[in-house]
Design an enzyme around this catalytic site. Structure first.
Site, PDB file in Angstrom:
ATOM      1  CE  LYS A   1      24.112  52.364  81.936  1.00  0.00           C
ATOM      2  NZ  LYS A   1      25.514  52.149  81.834  1.00  0.00           N
TER       3      LYS A   1
ATOM      4  CD  GLU B   1      22.125  36.811  78.494  1.00  0.00           C
ATOM      5  OE1 GLU B   1      23.329  36.516  78.558  1.00  0.00           O
ATOM      6  OE2 GLU B   1      21.531  37.060  77.440  1.00  0.00           O
TER       7      GLU B   1
ATOM      8  CB  CYS C   1      28.492  35.882  84.139  1.00  0.00           C
ATOM      9  SG  CYS C   1      28.392  36.173  82.405  1.00  0.00           S
TER      10      CYS C   1
ATOM     11  CD  GLU D   1      28.469  36.838  89.729  1.00  0.00           C
ATOM     12  OE1 GLU D   1      28.695  36.358  88.622  1.00  0.00           O
ATOM     13  OE2 GLU D   1      27.673  37.781  89.917  1.00  0.00           O
TER      14      GLU D   1
END
Ligand SMILES: Cc1cc2nc3c(=O)[nH]c(=O)nc-3n(C[C@H](O)[C@H](O)[C@H](O)COP(=O)(O)OP(=O)(O)OC[C@H]3O[C@@H](n4cnc5c(N)ncnc54)[C@H](O)[C@@H]3O)c2cc1C
Length: 1016
Positions: free
Chosen positions: A692, A773, A807, A907
């Site tokens: 996906k 993650e 990230c 973040e």
């Protein structure tokens, strides 16, 4: 200009080095012996011949490479140390007991250093400054004028080099430009009063320009991007023109120095382009350095000769071997690029001799300048000139200030012109130059060391390099070194990124972009059980730089499609599981080859669909290729049954079996690399996979699916299911027939997946394994002794590269108080040099963010930051970017940030960085570790103890020391973090595949009626 015919001489061959010629050889040896005799009669006090501390230090450095490294590193850091205590601390950290050798008086001083550091720091600093003084001709223009006059009295001409190489901001470049102009003015005015030119300032046709300035292009503008020569040249020309104009007005000569290989093509292109401008077609006189340690130096020289003839613009060529041999070798090896320099020293020497002859053969348009301290190279040039009957004043020798003084004297005595290259500028900031000179003096392979230490006789030093090469075995035929023999066979090699400094690579990507743009808008179906399912609703995927441009349409999967995909995967699983691990690995290797063969096509797609700048797109596909090859190699290893323990009468083994059906759920920020990694890892392990992609980058996923099918993945073993995550993605995660989930994405979604997977439903076969993650809030610490020339570009790229949408990106910059002001001033001044633009342009570093939602979210954080902290800098977006409707966010820097601010805790995933001040390293590590996340982090420091502390105390999954904090490479930097950054798995690491496997132990009793087979 002398133009005596060279008809009797054979033409310089276009391949190989110069053929043997005994007459020439005899003459070169005689000339060399003559020079040596003159040098021996007048030994000059050079660094190594000088008695006392220097000689001892250099001697020691040459005998003890570890000490040499530590000593040169200490010299390098010294200018950034403000206090005596810091100098003493670094001295002890680098050199420990050996520090006493720096200065005999230090012995007692060091013992008392903690009480009175100034007692030690003063003499040490003075000692190093003194060392620098041997290579730097002066600090001010006045010093320079004095040196020029001293040189003139000795018969030497001069070329001036203004110390100061890396500029990180426009302000620094402006200051450097002004220094160049000032020097041209001051020295020209002073020289006007000096009537008689020096011997070396007289050419065959009369006086030569006495004012001769060497310039390095990297010091002219921060906007040098070798992959974008067109725009770099525009920026460089703006600062070069004033220098050339002033040089023309005052009758000065300008030489273009040659720097590292990445600037080489750019320097040559710049040189040609500016000299073709009408105002510089005749004047000022100019020259350029060419490096014979480069394999393509001859090609460049021949090309330059053709250009000079075409534009009828005589120039000087300074022939050097090259100053960056180690750097070029290490860098190319690190990047898996062809090493651009010769690997054996005599090859550089032989090339030097060949190109010497070529220069002389083209002396009607070129004035040769031989910059070498090697007597053989100089003697060879003299003999080649003599053979052609060339007036010795029609060419010149060049040597560095503070080096090879006896050679300069000998050349003058034999009637040759000699120019001294005089570096001028502040001594301490000029340490990079000093370190280069120290390295040159102590280099194992160098002429100077061999001569000054007596390691080689004069006869050996005069040997023909071609002859040496013929007598030594080429590297490829040498037996492997001990370490190479001991190293285990390594089945994996990282893919090489494209070197966009090469014009053909840029042309290929431009062509791929054109081709991709012409084929946009295709419809991409689902693929389930090998069947393409096209009759679904289609959603558009757009170019974030120009949202009106539709890259393609993807079929949106429904929950029923998800169920069908799970069923297809379950059905395919037994067959795929039974396929030998080697065969599965072979399919991944084929996929890697296919990806490599379609690299430019994928690059174009990554630029168009994900808004990735060129180098980022290219790194993305390299990583995808690496994942295929690395996991293939890993599976071959894991596919072998292992004996757990050798026991008589029992055969005990362990092997791995796949879990079942895995779902890979990937983010849009590494739309090819992460999607590939999350998919091929469970796949090669024998699981059937449902892939996906992120909805924003589903077209890249569809093309990857094509590649994997073409590589041989059987129907059902892999299914392509683009969908909307919250609905169908959630359904897949919760599905009882799904055994493993490989996810990379946001913390919010990751935590939901972790939770959902923990629920065991009726009919569920296995406990679900989640590889998760998530994000980061990554910090980079800048110590007060950090090398800011390195730290600032690294911080900028880590924060703003690909618009901060990694990230691993830097979002908290923690600067130690002692160096805070110095860092911040340079950092903020450097920010505007980060190019913001359309990622389809090669120089762009900051493109758009992925979509309107991300744009709004980041802009919201910026507003929040304005309320909490100080807005210290924000880019102004070029108007044309806004006109295209792209999702751009201006790179932004906040200062005075505190740990509890929203912009420091959450973040942001955009080009926003918050700067914090830390009292000391204790506080810096506490701040860095005080986040919810633990993904990447870094420290810039030149203190060995600080680096050691970071290893122990800076708790992140990927710690980077003295480099940027993004750009992990498969196997080299296994990637992944802990805390809210993830479950502690390492993508591209040794233990990764085990996440998708169950271990099985098998014990067989081999004892039958007291009879056991012999042990294997
Ligand atoms: C006036 C002047 C101007 C200069 N300008 C420039 C410039 O613009 N750009 C620049 O790069 N350098 C420049 N240099 C530096 C110059 O490149 C070095 O001083 C020079 O390479 C040393 O060469 P040599 O002939 O004096 O010594 P040698 O000892 O004969 O040669 C040493 C050189 O050999 C090469 N070498 C060493 N090991 C190997 C190996 N294993 N395989 C292949 N080659 C090897 C390296 O180039 C090394 O520097 C300049 C030097 C002078 C004197």
């Amino acid at each position: 200009m002398v133009t005596s015919p060279a008809a009797s001489l054979p033409a310089v061959p276009t391949t190989g080095f110069l053929p043997p010629d005994s007459q020439l050889e005899a003459a070169v040896r005689a000339e060399g012996a003559k020079l040596f005799a003159l040098m021996d009669a007048h030994p000059a006090p050079g660094l190594l011949s000088k008695k006392g501390a220097y000689a001892r230090l250099m001697d020691w450095a040459m005998k003890d490479p570890a000490f040499k490294t530590q000593l040169f590193r200490f010299v390098d850091v010294l200018p950034s140390l403000d206090s005596s205590a810091e100098i003493v601390r670094h001295l002890q950290e680098y050199l420990g007991d050996k520090a006493v050798e720096l200065h005999p008086a230090l012995k007692t001083g060091l013992a008392a250093a903690s009480i009175a550091p100034a007692l030690v720091a003063g003499p040490v600093k003075a000692q190093v400054v003194d060392m620098a003084r041997q290579f730097v001709a002066g600090e001010t223009p006045d010093d320079l004028v004095k040196q020029l006059r001293r040189n003139a009295r000795a018969g030497l001409a001069t070329t001036i080099d203004l110390l100061g190489e890396t500029v990180v901001s426009a302000a620094e470049a402006d200051a450097f430009l002004q220094r160049n102009l000032d020097v041209l003015n001051t020295v020209a005015a002073a020289l006007a009063k000096d009537a008689a030119p020096a011997f070396s300032d007289l050419g065959p046709a009369g006086p030569l320009p006495r004012l001769n300035l060497s310039v390095k292009i990297s010091a002219l503008t921060p906007d040098v991007h070798p992959a974008d020569p067109e725009n770099s040249i525009v920026a460089l020309n703006q600062r070069l023109r004033p220098i050339l104009r002033r040089a023309r007005e005052v009758g000065a000569f300008i030489n273009f120095d040659m720097e590292s290989y990445k600037f080489k093509d750019l320097t040559l292109a710049l040189f040609k382009s500016i000299l073709e401008e009408e105002e510089f077609r005749q004047a000022p006189p100019v020259g350029i350095a060419l490096q014979t340690y480069l394999r393509d130096c001859e090609e460049d020289l021949r090309d330059l000769i053709a250009w000079v003839r075409r534009v009828e613009r005589p120039i000087t060529v300074r022939l050097v071997k090259g100053a960056y041999w180690d750097y070029e070798t290490v860098l190319a090896q690190q990047r898996a690029w062809p090493v651009p320099v010769w690997s054996r020293k005599p090859e550089s020497d032989a090339n030097y001799e060949k190109l010497t002859a070529l220069l002389f053969d083209n002396r009607d348009v070129l004035t040769p300048a031989f910059a070498s301290h090697n007597v053989r190279s100089c003697a060879h040039a003299i003999v080649q000139a003599d053979r052609r009957g060339i007036d010795p004043r029609a060419y010149e020798f060049q040597a560095l200030f503070g080096m090879a003084d006896e050679l300069k004297a000998a050349l003058l005595q034999t009637g040759h012109r000699v120019r001294e290259y005089c570096a001028v500028g502040a001594l301490l900031p000029g340490m990079a130059y000093l370190v280069r000179r120290l390295l040159e003096n102590t280099s194992n392979e160098g002429f100077l060391r061999a001569r000054n230490t007596g390691e080689a006789t004069s006869a050996e030093l005069l040997r023909n390099p071609v002859e040496i090469l013929e007598k030594t075995v080429p590297a490829s035929r040498r037996p492997p070194s001990l370490s190479a023999r001991e190293a285990p066979a390594h089945p994996f090699r990282n893919a090489a990124n494209t070197d966009f400094t090469r014009a053909p690579a840029r042309d290929q990507l431009r062509a791929a972009l054109k081709a991709a743009s012409a084929q946009l808008g295709r419809r991409w179906p689902l693929v389930i059980g090998g069947r393409k399912i096209a009759d679904r609703e289609y959603l558009p995927s757009v170019n974030p730089a120009r949202p009106a441009q539709i890259v393609g349409h993807w079929a949106k999967a429904t929950r029923a499609d998800a169920d069908a995909a799970v069923a297809a995967a379950r059905a395919a699983f037994p067959g795929w599981r039974a396929t030998a691990a080697n065969a599965r690995s072979g399919i991944l290797d084929r996929a890697a080859d296919l990806l490599e063969s379609r690299r430019m096509e994928f690059n174009a797609l990554l630029i168009l669909e994900a808004g990735k700048p060129w180098v980022e797109a290219d790194a993305d596909i390299s990583e995808a290729i690496d994942f295929c090859r690395f996991y293939a190699a890993e599976m071959r290893r894991l596919g072998r049954t292992e004996i757990t323990q050798r026991t008589p009468g029992e055969h005990c083994t362990q092997e791995w079996t796949p879990r079942g059906v895995a779902v890979s759920i990937a983010p849009w920020n590494f739309p090819l690399a992460i999607l590939t990694g999350l998919t091929v890892a469970p796949l090669v392990a024998g699981n059937a996979v449902i892939m996906k992609p992120a909805k924003q980058t589903s077209i890249i996923g569809a093309v990857l699916m094509d590649v994997l099918v073409e590589a041989g993945v059987p129907p059902g073993a892999l299914n392509y299911l683009p969908c909307v995550g919250a609905d169908v993605g959630g359904h897949l995660v919760a599905h009882p027939q799904v055994d493993a989930i490989a996810f990379t994405g946001s913390r919010a979604v990751g935590c939901k997946i972790w939770e959902a997977a923990g629920q065991t439903l009726p009919g569920q076969a296995n406990l679900k394994k989640v590889v998760c993650e998530m994000g980061g809030k990554n910090a980079l610490i800048i110590d007060s002794d950090a090398d800011l020339d390195e730290a600032i570009p690294a911080a900028l790229y880590s924060a703003f590269g690909y618009s901060g949408q990694k990230c691993s990106a830097l979002s908290r910059l923690i600067v130690l108080a002692d160096g805070y002001d110095r860092f911040l001033e340079r950092f903020l001044a450097a920010c505007p040099s980060v190019p913001v633009g359309d990622p389809a342009q090669p120089g762009t570093v900051v493109g758009p963010v992925i979509d309107a939602e991300a744009q709004q979210k980041i802009l919201g954080y910026i507003e929040q930051g304005k309320k909490e902290a100080t807005l210290a800098w924000q880019a102004t977006l070029p108007a044309e970017l806004a006109a295209g409707g792209g999702y751009y966010v201006p790179p932004t820097v906040f200062t005075d940030a505190k740990p509890d601010y929203v912009i420091v805790r959450e973040e942001i995933f955009g080009p926003v960085v918050a700067v914090m001040k830390a009292r000391d390293l204790d506080e810096a590590f506490a701040l860095a570790n005080g986040a919810d996340y633990a993904l990447t982090g870094g420290l810039f420091s030149r203190s060995p103890s600080a680096l050691e502390r970071a290893r122990r105390e800076f708790l992140v999954g990927n710690l980077y020391l003295n480099r940027g904090i993004t750009g992990a490479i498969v196997e080299r930097h296994p990637f992944g973090g802990f805390k809210m950054s993830g479950g502690g798995t390492k993508a591209g690491g040794r233990e990764y595949l085990q996440n998708f496997l169950f271990p099985r132990a098998i014990a067989e009793n081999t004892l039958r009626r007291g009879f056991a087979p012999p042990e294997e």
